[in-house]
Design an enzyme around this catalytic site. Structure first.
Site, mmCIF file in Angstrom:
data_model
loop_
_atom_site.group_PDB
_atom_site.id
_atom_site.type_symbol
_atom_site.label_atom_id
_atom_site.label_comp_id
_atom_site.label_asym_id
_atom_site.label_seq_id
_atom_site.Cartn_x
_atom_site.Cartn_y
_atom_site.Cartn_z
ATOM 1 N N HIS A 59 32.812 48.042 43.492
ATOM 2 C CA HIS A 59 32.725 46.051 43.636
ATOM 3 C C HIS A 59 33.920 45.796 44.543
ATOM 4 C CE1 HIS A 59 28.968 44.954 41.935
ATOM 5 N NE2 HIS A 59 28.919 46.367 41.034
ATOM 6 N N PRO A 60 33.885 44.077 45.927
ATOM 7 C CA PRO A 60 34.899 44.367 45.564
ATOM 8 C C PRO A 60 35.327 43.181 44.441
ATOM 9 C CG PRO A 60 33.584 43.107 46.864
ATOM 10 C CD PRO A 60 33.234 43.762 46.018
ATOM 11 N N GLU A 84 26.834 36.443 46.147
ATOM 12 C CA GLU A 84 26.987 36.011 44.171
ATOM 13 C C GLU A 84 28.206 36.136 44.173
ATOM 14 O OE1 GLU A 84 24.492 41.318 44.413
ATOM 15 O OE2 GLU A 84 26.259 40.847 43.639
ATOM 16 N N PHE A 115 37.394 44.795 37.089
ATOM 17 C CA PHE A 115 36.836 43.676 35.760
ATOM 18 C C PHE A 115 35.704 43.001 36.774
ATOM 19 C CE2 PHE A 115 35.309 38.992 35.477
ATOM 20 C CZ PHE A 115 35.220 39.368 33.619
ATOM 21 N N ILE A 117 32.112 41.397 36.354
ATOM 22 C CA ILE A 117 31.052 40.051 35.780
ATOM 23 C C ILE A 117 30.150 40.189 36.988
ATOM 24 C CG2 ILE A 117 33.063 38.514 37.080
ATOM 25 C CD1 ILE A 117 32.572 36.755 34.611
ATOM 26 N N ALA A 119 29.226 37.269 38.586
ATOM 27 C CA ALA A 119 29.562 36.058 39.097
ATOM 28 C C ALA A 119 28.420 35.264 39.625
ATOM 29 C CB ALA A 119 30.537 36.402 40.294
#
Length: 336
Positions: A59-60, A84, A115, A117, A119
């Site tokens: 993930h970025p 997203e 982190f 999540i 989004a």
């Protein structure tokens, strides 16, 4: 209907090669719901810690752009990530992005991964508030929360995958009219990553009624003093079936608890199957007990028990009740 997807397609949904391989082996899927159920089982029960970390690293961070040179599945994943995060980017200011960048760095330094999540539909301020809220967590607790958020992202992307399949196969007899209608509803809700609160609730209800691939109550044990799973701990699952509707606090009972199943945690700290796989679990009071004294003879607890209640409205939900253990303390929480 068959899904017609390959390992690269599933890798775009979740950046773990082990997850993608397991999904490809489990395919084809007759429906989106079947694919999501398989993905949930694979993610929480069949892949290891390394697979979770690999997926996280794919993930970025919020606001970061993807590398210019990418493979096909990486390009697809990057496009989905952009969608997203579109709400976050649309609501960002220079100061909020700066704060998010600083907190991301603090988070990564503490936990060792970025982190994670889901989004979709969240503003930059909402994401930043959640990051600050989760930052004080113990690493072992935060690791599982991040895995749960990753599963939410994977489920959204599986929906997008099925939506894209529907677009190129909309005239095929493989797609019944009722599924085509559902795909169109998903497309409206998912394109661009903008999911309203109402659509999230609807998706949650859909997940609740799908056929289970694991028992409705599961657990695992993590030894927080060692930072590793706790293997070889005996586990019992019981349900209250006494003469009273529920056990009363402060009363000692010699009977009333019925053993539903027992197991021993494996090398990943997972308990195995403690009860039958049923679509709806009986509402009531349940107790999971762990033979912690045998695992840690020098510890403070000869055994540990967790008592919890499943209500009528929750009988189709999943209850993951882990034990976080050290020689002189233990804690728990409701996972998924």
């Amino acid at each position: 209907m068959e899904s017609g997807f390959n390992e690269k397609d599933f890798l775009a949904c979740c950046g773990s090669t082990k997850f993608a391989q397991e999904m490809a082996l489990a395919a084809p899927f007759a429906s989106l719901e079947q694919a999501v159920a398989a993905a949930t089982d694979i993610w929480f029960n069949k892949v290891d810690v390394s697979a979770w970390l690999q997926a996280f690293s794919a993930h970025p961070q919020i606001g970061d752009s993807a590398p210019s040179s990418q493979s096909h599945h990486q390009t697809t994943s990057a496009q989905w990530s952009k969608g997203e995060q579109s709400t976050a980017l649309a609501t960002a200011t220079g100061s909020s992005l700066q704060a998010l960048s600083e907190w991301n760095a603090r988070y990564r330094q503490k936990f060792g991964f970025i982190f994670i999540i889901c989004a979709s539909g969240r503003s930059t301020d909402e994401i930043l508030a959640e990051l600050k809220n989760r930052y004080p967590n113990r690493p072992i607790v935060e690791f599982e929360i991040a895995a749960q958020e990753q599963m939410k992202v994977t489920e959204l992307r599986l929906k997008k995958l099925f939506t894209s399949k529907a677009k190129v196969s909309s005239t095929s007899d493989e797609y019944p009219a009722v599924f085509a209608k559902k795909v169109e509803e998903d497309r409206v809700n998912i394109i661009g990553g903008h999911l309203t609160a109402n659509s999230e609730n609807t998706a949650g209800r859909t997940s609740e009624v799908r056929t289970r691939t694991r028992p409705p109550i599961t657990t695992h044990v993590l030894d927080v003093s060692r930072g590793s799973p706790a293997a070889g701990i005996e586990v019992f699952l019981e349900k209250w079936e006494g003469t009273q509707p529920r056990p009363s606090f402060g009363v000692t009972y010699t009977s009333g608890w019925k053993v539903l199943g027992s197991s021993t945690t494996d090398n990943d700290g997972r308990s195995g199957q403690l009860m039958s796989i049923v679509d709806a679990v009986d509402p009531g009071i349940y107790r999971i007990s762990f033979n912690t004294g045998k695992y840690c003879p020098s510890g403070f607890f000869p055994y540990a028990s967790i008592v919890f209640e499943i209500r009528e409205s929750q009988k189709r939900e999943h209850f993951h009740v882990p034990l976080l253990l050290s020689p002189f303390s233990f804690s728990t929480y409701r996972g998924s």
